[in-house]
Design a protein around this motif. Structure first.
Motif, short mmCIF file in Angstrom:
data_model
loop_
_atom_site.label_atom_id
_atom_site.label_comp_id
_atom_site.label_asym_id
_atom_site.label_seq_id
_atom_site.Cartn_x
_atom_site.Cartn_y
_atom_site.Cartn_z
N VAL A 2 4.36 12.80 3.00
CA VAL A 2 3.47 11.87 2.30
C VAL A 2 3.05 12.43 0.95
CG1 VAL A 2 1.29 10.62 2.44
CG2 VAL A 2 2.62 11.03 4.52
N VAL A 3 3.23 11.61 -0.08
CA VAL A 3 2.76 11.95 -1.41
C VAL A 3 1.74 10.89 -1.83
CG1 VAL A 3 3.40 12.25 -3.83
CG2 VAL A 3 4.90 13.12 -2.03
N PRO A 4 0.45 11.27 -1.93
CA PRO A 4 -0.56 10.30 -2.38
C PRO A 4 -0.38 10.00 -3.87
CG PRO A 4 -1.60 12.32 -1.56
CD PRO A 4 -0.12 12.54 -1.57
N LEU A 5 -0.62 8.76 -4.23
CA LEU A 5 -0.53 8.34 -5.62
C LEU A 5 -1.92 7.98 -6.14
CD1 LEU A 5 2.55 5.97 -5.39
CD2 LEU A 5 2.53 8.34 -6.16
N THR A 6 -2.08 8.07 -7.43
CA THR A 6 -3.30 7.59 -8.07
C THR A 6 -2.94 6.28 -8.75
OG1 THR A 6 -3.93 9.87 -8.48
CG2 THR A 6 -5.13 8.18 -9.70
N PRO A 7 -3.22 5.17 -8.08
CA PRO A 7 -2.78 3.90 -8.64
C PRO A 7 -3.47 3.59 -9.96
CG PRO A 7 -3.81 3.58 -6.49
CD PRO A 7 -3.91 5.03 -6.83
N GLU A 8 -2.67 3.23 -10.95
CA GLU A 8 -3.21 2.85 -12.25
C GLU A 8 -3.63 1.38 -12.25
OE1 GLU A 8 0.00 3.82 -14.82
OE2 GLU A 8 -0.11 5.95 -14.33
N GLU A 9 -3.01 0.60 -11.38
CA GLU A 9 -3.34 -0.81 -11.25
C GLU A 9 -3.79 -1.06 -9.82
OE1 GLU A 9 0.01 -3.24 -12.36
OE2 GLU A 9 0.69 -1.71 -13.74
N LYS A 10 -4.58 -2.10 -9.64
CA LYS A 10 -5.11 -2.42 -8.32
C LYS A 10 -4.00 -2.69 -7.31
CE LYS A 10 -8.05 -5.63 -5.91
NZ LYS A 10 -8.64 -6.93 -5.90
N ASP A 11 -2.93 -3.34 -7.72
CA ASP A 11 -1.87 -3.74 -6.80
C ASP A 11 -0.76 -2.71 -6.62
OD1 ASP A 11 -3.13 -6.14 -6.33
OD2 ASP A 11 -2.04 -7.20 -7.91
N ARG A 12 -0.92 -1.52 -7.14
CA ARG A 12 0.11 -0.49 -7.01
C ARG A 12 -0.08 0.29 -5.70
NH1 ARG A 12 4.54 -1.16 -8.88
NH2 ARG A 12 4.96 1.03 -9.20
N PRO A 13 0.98 0.91 -5.20
CA PRO A 13 0.88 1.64 -3.93
C PRO A 13 -0.04 2.86 -3.99
CG PRO A 13 3.08 1.83 -4.88
CD PRO A 13 2.30 0.95 -5.77
N ARG A 14 -0.59 3.19 -2.82
CA ARG A 14 -1.43 4.38 -2.70
C ARG A 14 -0.63 5.59 -2.26
NH1 ARG A 14 -5.89 3.79 1.29
NH2 ARG A 14 -4.37 2.67 2.51
N ALA A 44 10.89 6.04 -11.21
CA ALA A 44 9.55 5.44 -11.23
C ALA A 44 8.44 6.44 -10.94
CB ALA A 44 9.49 4.29 -10.21
N PHE A 45 8.72 7.44 -10.10
CA PHE A 45 7.71 8.39 -9.68
C PHE A 45 8.25 9.82 -9.78
CE2 PHE A 45 7.10 4.47 -7.20
CZ PHE A 45 5.82 4.13 -7.59
N PRO A 46 8.41 10.35 -11.00
CA PRO A 46 9.00 11.69 -11.15
C PRO A 46 8.22 12.79 -10.44
CG PRO A 46 8.29 10.81 -13.28
CD PRO A 46 8.09 9.74 -12.27
N ALA A 47 6.90 12.68 -10.36
CA ALA A 47 6.10 13.70 -9.69
C ALA A 47 6.41 13.75 -8.19
CB ALA A 47 4.62 13.47 -9.92
N ASN A 48 6.72 12.61 -7.59
CA ASN A 48 7.10 12.56 -6.19
C ASN A 48 8.38 13.36 -5.98
OD1 ASN A 48 7.17 11.41 -3.35
ND2 ASN A 48 9.06 10.56 -4.19
N PHE A 49 9.34 13.19 -6.87
CA PHE A 49 10.61 13.90 -6.73
C PHE A 49 10.40 15.41 -6.83
CE2 PHE A 49 14.52 15.74 -8.50
CZ PHE A 49 15.38 15.45 -7.46
N VAL A 50 9.58 15.84 -7.77
CA VAL A 50 9.29 17.27 -7.93
C VAL A 50 8.65 17.83 -6.66
CG1 VAL A 50 7.90 18.95 -9.21
CG2 VAL A 50 9.15 17.17 -10.45
N SER A 51 7.69 17.10 -6.11
CA SER A 51 7.00 17.53 -4.89
C SER A 51 7.98 17.60 -3.72
CB SER A 51 5.86 16.56 -4.58
OG SER A 51 5.22 16.92 -3.40
N GLU A 102 0.81 -1.22 0.00
CA GLU A 102 0.00 0.00 0.00
C GLU A 102 0.84 1.27 0.00
OE1 GLU A 102 -3.88 -0.31 2.41
OE2 GLU A 102 -2.46 -1.68 3.41
N ALA A 103 2.05 1.19 0.56
CA ALA A 103 2.90 2.38 0.62
C ALA A 103 4.37 1.98 0.49
CB ALA A 103 2.69 3.13 1.93
#
Length: 154
Positions: free
Chosen positions: A62-74, A38-45, A15-16
């Motif tokens: 904490v940086v919330p993600l919008t998971p594209e797949e069910k098993d990806r982190p939130r 893997a998460f360029p927006a996280n780095f910018v934030s 989940e995280a």
């Protein structure tokens, strides 16, 4: 419960994800580089928050993600365990950071996380020290913890 795995931390099905960072926004090799790719927006934030001095030592950013797949982190929990990238992390900073991480997981309803061995950069802590700190921090947390060692490169 702590499971040991090897590989790329950003590919774990939890989940995280926990990204070890410093408070100054200095990119370091290892997991932080994997997260940036893997998460360029996280780095910018994270960099923006560092410039605005909103990254306190030992408190997860904490940086919330919008998971594209069910098993990806939130979430990505960017965990500052040292002020700058020039000196190794101190055990007490890691302990306090992990206690804050457990509280953040409870607050957000997160039950599973993946993290790299914190503080094991060159000149840093040894595996036995890290293992004890992690075991103590997560012993009564109720979290499913995956400790991810980087894949061995040939």
């Amino acid at each position: 419960m702590i499971q040991l795995r090897s590989g790329n931390i950003t590919e774990q099905r939890v989940e995280a994800l926990v990204n070890p960072i410093n408070c100054h926004g200095m990119l370091e090799p290892g997991p932080a580089l994997q997260f940036r790719k893997a998460f360029p927006a996280n780095f910018v934030s994270y960099r923006r928050a560092c410039r605005l001095r909103k990254i306190p030592l030992e408190e997860p950013y904490v940086v919330p993600l919008t998971p594209e797949e069910k098993d990806r982190p939130r979430y990505i929990f960017n965990l500052p365990i040292k002020r700058t990238g020039r000196r190794p992390a101190q055990p007490e900073n890691i302990r306090k950071g992990l206690a804050a991480l457990v509280r953040t997981c409870r607050d957000l309803g997160v039950h599973s996380i993946a993290l790299p061995p914190l503080g094991m950069e060159p000149g840093g802590l040894d595996w036995d020290s890290i293992q004890k700190i992690l075991t103590d921090a997560f012993a009564k947390s109720g979290l499913e913890v995956t400790l991810v060692h980087p894949a061995q490169e040939s």
